[in-house]
Design a protein around this motif. Structure first.
Motif, PDB file in Angstrom:
ATOM      1  N   LYS A 228       0.724  -1.164   0.041  1.00  0.00           N
ATOM      2  CA  LYS A 228       0.074  -0.057   0.054  1.00  0.00           C
ATOM      3  C   LYS A 228       0.804   1.170  -0.090  1.00  0.00           C
ATOM      4  O   LYS A 228       0.368   2.120   0.172  1.00  0.00           O
ATOM      5  CB  LYS A 228      -0.783   0.014   1.120  1.00  0.00           C
ATOM      6  CG  LYS A 228      -1.904  -1.253   1.276  1.00  0.00           C
ATOM      7  CD  LYS A 228      -2.877  -0.877   2.535  1.00  0.00           C
ATOM      8  CE  LYS A 228      -2.239  -1.200   3.686  1.00  0.00           C
ATOM      9  NZ  LYS A 228      -3.071  -1.115   4.803  1.00  0.00           N
ATOM     10  N   PHE A 230       2.537   4.636  -0.412  1.00  0.00           N
ATOM     11  CA  PHE A 230       2.098   5.999  -0.971  1.00  0.00           C
ATOM     12  C   PHE A 230       3.163   6.992  -0.936  1.00  0.00           C
ATOM     13  O   PHE A 230       3.690   7.561  -1.674  1.00  0.00           O
ATOM     14  CB  PHE A 230       0.655   6.200  -0.513  1.00  0.00           C
ATOM     15  CG  PHE A 230       0.512   7.842  -0.944  1.00  0.00           C
ATOM     16  CD1 PHE A 230      -0.057   7.737  -2.139  1.00  0.00           C
ATOM     17  CD2 PHE A 230       0.526   8.726  -0.204  1.00  0.00           C
ATOM     18  CE1 PHE A 230      -0.465   9.152  -2.737  1.00  0.00           C
ATOM     19  CE2 PHE A 230       0.080  10.024  -0.659  1.00  0.00           C
ATOM     20  CZ  PHE A 230      -0.381  10.243  -1.812  1.00  0.00           C
ATOM     21  N   VAL A 251      -1.625   2.872  -4.764  1.00  0.00           N
ATOM     22  CA  VAL A 251      -2.212   3.651  -4.010  1.00  0.00           C
ATOM     23  C   VAL A 251      -2.206   5.139  -4.492  1.00  0.00           C
ATOM     24  O   VAL A 251      -3.227   6.005  -4.659  1.00  0.00           O
ATOM     25  CB  VAL A 251      -1.981   3.524  -2.659  1.00  0.00           C
ATOM     26  CG1 VAL A 251      -2.618   4.743  -1.531  1.00  0.00           C
ATOM     27  CG2 VAL A 251      -2.320   2.230  -1.818  1.00  0.00           C
ATOM     28  N   VAL A 254      -4.802   5.375  -7.300  1.00  0.00           N
ATOM     29  CA  VAL A 254      -6.161   5.374  -6.489  1.00  0.00           C
ATOM     30  C   VAL A 254      -6.282   6.907  -6.229  1.00  0.00           C
ATOM     31  O   VAL A 254      -7.289   7.720  -6.414  1.00  0.00           O
ATOM     32  CB  VAL A 254      -6.236   4.894  -5.178  1.00  0.00           C
ATOM     33  CG1 VAL A 254      -7.378   5.072  -4.576  1.00  0.00           C
ATOM     34  CG2 VAL A 254      -6.153   3.164  -5.560  1.00  0.00           C
ATOM     35  N   GLN A 255      -5.166   7.648  -5.437  1.00  0.00           N
ATOM     36  CA  GLN A 255      -5.146   9.020  -4.953  1.00  0.00           C
ATOM     37  C   GLN A 255      -5.356   9.825  -6.387  1.00  0.00           C
ATOM     38  O   GLN A 255      -6.339  10.946  -6.440  1.00  0.00           O
ATOM     39  CB  GLN A 255      -4.185   9.261  -4.194  1.00  0.00           C
ATOM     40  CG  GLN A 255      -3.899  10.877  -3.800  1.00  0.00           C
ATOM     41  CD  GLN A 255      -3.315  11.905  -4.527  1.00  0.00           C
ATOM     42  OE1 GLN A 255      -2.473  11.350  -5.194  1.00  0.00           O
ATOM     43  NE2 GLN A 255      -3.482  12.946  -4.361  1.00  0.00           N
ATOM     44  N   ALA A 268     -11.569   4.761  -9.573  1.00  0.00           N
ATOM     45  CA  ALA A 268     -10.604   4.545  -8.450  1.00  0.00           C
ATOM     46  C   ALA A 268     -11.232   3.582  -7.349  1.00  0.00           C
ATOM     47  O   ALA A 268     -10.446   2.940  -6.688  1.00  0.00           O
ATOM     48  CB  ALA A 268     -10.703   6.061  -7.748  1.00  0.00           C
ATOM     49  N   SER A 272      -9.104   0.556  -6.089  1.00  0.00           N
ATOM     50  CA  SER A 272      -9.242   0.107  -4.402  1.00  0.00           C
ATOM     51  C   SER A 272      -9.536  -1.384  -4.049  1.00  0.00           C
ATOM     52  O   SER A 272      -9.024  -1.868  -3.108  1.00  0.00           O
ATOM     53  CB  SER A 272     -10.150   1.049  -3.830  1.00  0.00           C
ATOM     54  OG  SER A 272      -9.826   2.335  -3.913  1.00  0.00           O
ATOM     55  N   VAL A 275      -6.761  -3.388  -4.428  1.00  0.00           N
ATOM     56  CA  VAL A 275      -5.893  -3.217  -3.188  1.00  0.00           C
ATOM     57  C   VAL A 275      -6.221  -4.017  -2.127  1.00  0.00           C
ATOM     58  O   VAL A 275      -5.483  -4.819  -1.427  1.00  0.00           O
ATOM     59  CB  VAL A 275      -5.666  -1.771  -2.632  1.00  0.00           C
ATOM     60  CG1 VAL A 275      -5.066  -1.522  -1.481  1.00  0.00           C
ATOM     61  CG2 VAL A 275      -4.933  -0.783  -3.860  1.00  0.00           C
TER      62      VAL A 275
END
Lengths: 295, 287
Positions: A228, A230, A251, A254-255, A268, A272, A275
């Motif tokens: 994960k 970031f 991640v 995703v952001q 997104a 996730s 993830v």
């Protein structure tokens, strides 16, 4: 006056009053977002637009999205790079600070400083240390090795970020190992020493088996955290993920995809979900390996 | 190297001088690796505008130490406002986490009610959900509540951590029932038993929750980055990232900013490290 009615009401209501704040926060900001992530992953929802059900379209798009594969690759590489180091190095560190020699409390706390410091501070410190003109490079140059573009090369940058993750995590896992080492019976070491085992031999045949379940715990915790990742990469590579975005992690993606006014919340969310799935799979995998070894 | 003729380990055995020497050498080497980078940052922040910060070999001590960079950070970004925002968020997080998780933990450990198992399960499940996987949904939830770009929005998702609830539950469970029974017989109601008897007995765990809540909030990056868009609302970590992005060419400035962000935390940690290590040890043992 405590009438029977009042007693009964108090018994049935007050537990819920106690639990209410916790349940409310957890429900509204963890469980509801979790469920809505699953739901949104099947929609084309955007930040400002309500979505429509699109079935598996997001997941199909993932398969053809180069950025997704880049993110998945980097997050997976992160596990391979970081986990072995975080399973072994903190154990050695714990052995080093285990003996109560004068000043050892100071060393233990000092080794923990990187854990306490914010990841932003840590990231910026290392950006400066690894800069083309930074400390590491001037030391390398002084040593006659020459300067290296730690932050400009795709692979060196990823490696540097991993090194920073390991550096920041050392102290944390060191403490976990310290707690485990405290439970290793002294007699085992003594028996091994009597049998003529040297320090390395004793480490391998006494210490390692004794802290094995802790090693599995550390492997589980650090692999989930590594997948994960970031902040380290975001700070060292920049928001767009380094040269041509090649250092983007899952991640980060995703952001980048899900926020802002034009954020693709649906897409997104599908990212996730990946993830989640990998995280849960990693946990199960490591814990299962642990159980199989024990039986 | 200190000459201690009778240095002994935790079992009262003497440690040989030779072993002691290499232990200290290794400890110093690791010390340089872990603390050195912070000191280098501090040194950079104290170097004046005329000093070469890129020299090779590097100079570790500033030739003419100055605090000029610190005043310059404050001129460039409202760093003290950011620090205040971080302080507000961290303090709020400490209060909500201590109160909320003590209450819920007490209910789970000590009160009998229908749905207790279900409630426990809710917190266990919540602990397993990775934050990184739900930030986008948290962001849309905040938007629905009209709380995006507010400090309340920064605080709320972590206001009562499931992990803290379970920590408090374990602490309350380990208390002997007898002390509460006596109070019960004396007619103390559940709130009195909670406040006067149970809570004071688990002060240590409350302290651990408080420390973790403070540091977690002070250090958090991903969530405030997502929820805050207005620079006047930034917390220190987001402000630093902004400073780095906008003024990346002036390392002295960024260095001073990071020192401002990390110094209070290191001070706090130095004061409370005993609780801190105990807390992590406990957490690790209990899983």
């Amino acid at each position: 006056m405590a009438t029977p009615v009042r007693i009964r009401r108090q018994l049935s209501v007050s537990p819920w009053l106690f639990a209410a704040p916790g349940l409310l926060v957890t429900g509204a900001f963890v469980l509801y977002p979790f469920v809505s992530t699953l739901v949104n992953s099947f929609t084309d929802r955007r930040t400002l637009l309500p979505g429509h059900f699109v079935g598996l379209a997001n997941f199909r798009e993932l398969l053809h999205d180069d950025m997704f594969w880049t993110g998945l690759r980097n997050s997976t590489l992160y596990i391979l790079g970081v986990v072995p180091a975080l399973v072994v190095l903190p154990l050695l560190l714990a052995l080093l600070v285990q003996k109560n020699i004068p000043g050892i409390t100071f060393f233990r706390s000092a080794f923990y400083t990187p854990v306490v410091a914010s990841i932003v501070v840590v990231g910026l410190i290392w950006v400066w240390l690894l800069d083309e003109r930074g400390l590491v490079n001037s030391l390398l140059e002084t040593a006659g090795i020459g300067r290296t573009g730690f932050l400009s090369d795709q692979w060196l940058l990823l490696l540097s970020a991993m090194a920073v993750t390991v550096w920041k995590g050392l102290g944390y896992y060191m403490i976990i190992y310290l707690a485990a080492l405290a439970n290793v019976p002294r007699e085992l070491h003594e028996a091994a020493a009597v049998d003529g085992a040297g320090p390395v031999r004793r480490f391998l045949s006494v210490t390692v088996p004794a802290v094995r379940s802790t090693m599995v715990l550390v492997a589980a915790l650090s692999s989930v955290a590594a997948f994960k990742v970031f902040s380290e990469v975001y700070l060292m590579a920049g928001p767009t993920g380094g040269p041509a975005g090649e250092d983007t992690t899952l991640v980060m993606l995703v952001q980048r995809t899900g926020t802002g006014l034009t954020g693709r919340v649906g897409y997104a969310s599908a990212l996730s979900v990946v993830v989640f799935v990998v995280t849960v799979a990693l946990m199960l995998l490591v814990l299962r390996a642990d159980r199989r070894d024990e039986s | 190297m200190r000459r201690e003729p009778h240095v002994t380990d935790e079992h009262g055995r003497r440690i040989r001088v030779g072993e002691l020497v290499w232990r200290y050498l290794l400890l110093l080497a690791v010390l340089a690796l872990t603390v050195g980078p912070f000191l280098w940052q501090l040194s950079t922040s104290l170097k004046g505008p005329t000093e070469d910060i890129y020299s090779s070999p590097p100079s570790f001590l500033p030739a003419h130490p100055t605090l000029h960079n610190y005043t310059r950070v404050a001129d460039t970004i409202p760093v003290w406002d950011y620090a205040l925002n971080s302080l507000k968020v961290a303090t709020a997080n400490v209060v909500t986490n201590c109160v909320g998780s003590a209450l819920a933990g007490y209910a789970l450990a000590r009160l009998r009610f229908r749905g207790r198992r279900g409630t426990t399960l809710v917190f266990v499940l919540a602990m397993l959900v990775p934050v990184e996987g739900i930030v986008i949904a948290q962001f849309t939830t905040m938007r629905e509540l009209g709380l995006n770009n507010t400090l309340i929005g920064v605080v709320l998702p972590g206001a009562i951590g499931a992990m803290n609830v379970l920590l408090m539950r374990n602490a309350f469970r380990n208390l002997p029932y007898e002390i509460e029974e006596a109070a019960y017989v004396d007619g103390a109601d559940v709130w009195q038993r909670f406040l006067r008897i149970a809570l004071p007995s688990v002060k240590g765990t409350v302290a651990v929750v408080a420390i973790f809540a403070f540091m977690g909030a002070w250090d958090d990056f991903l969530w405030p980055l997502i929820v805050l868009s207005d620079p006047s609302k930034f917390t220190l970590t987001i402000g630093l990232n902004y400073l780095h992005g906008t003024f990346a060419n002036d390392e002295r400035l960024v260095a001073a900013g990071t020192v401002i962000a990390v110094a209070p935390l290191i001070a706090l940690f130095a004061c409370l490290q005993r609780y801190f290590f105990r807390g992590i040890g406990e957490g690790a043992v209990k899983g």
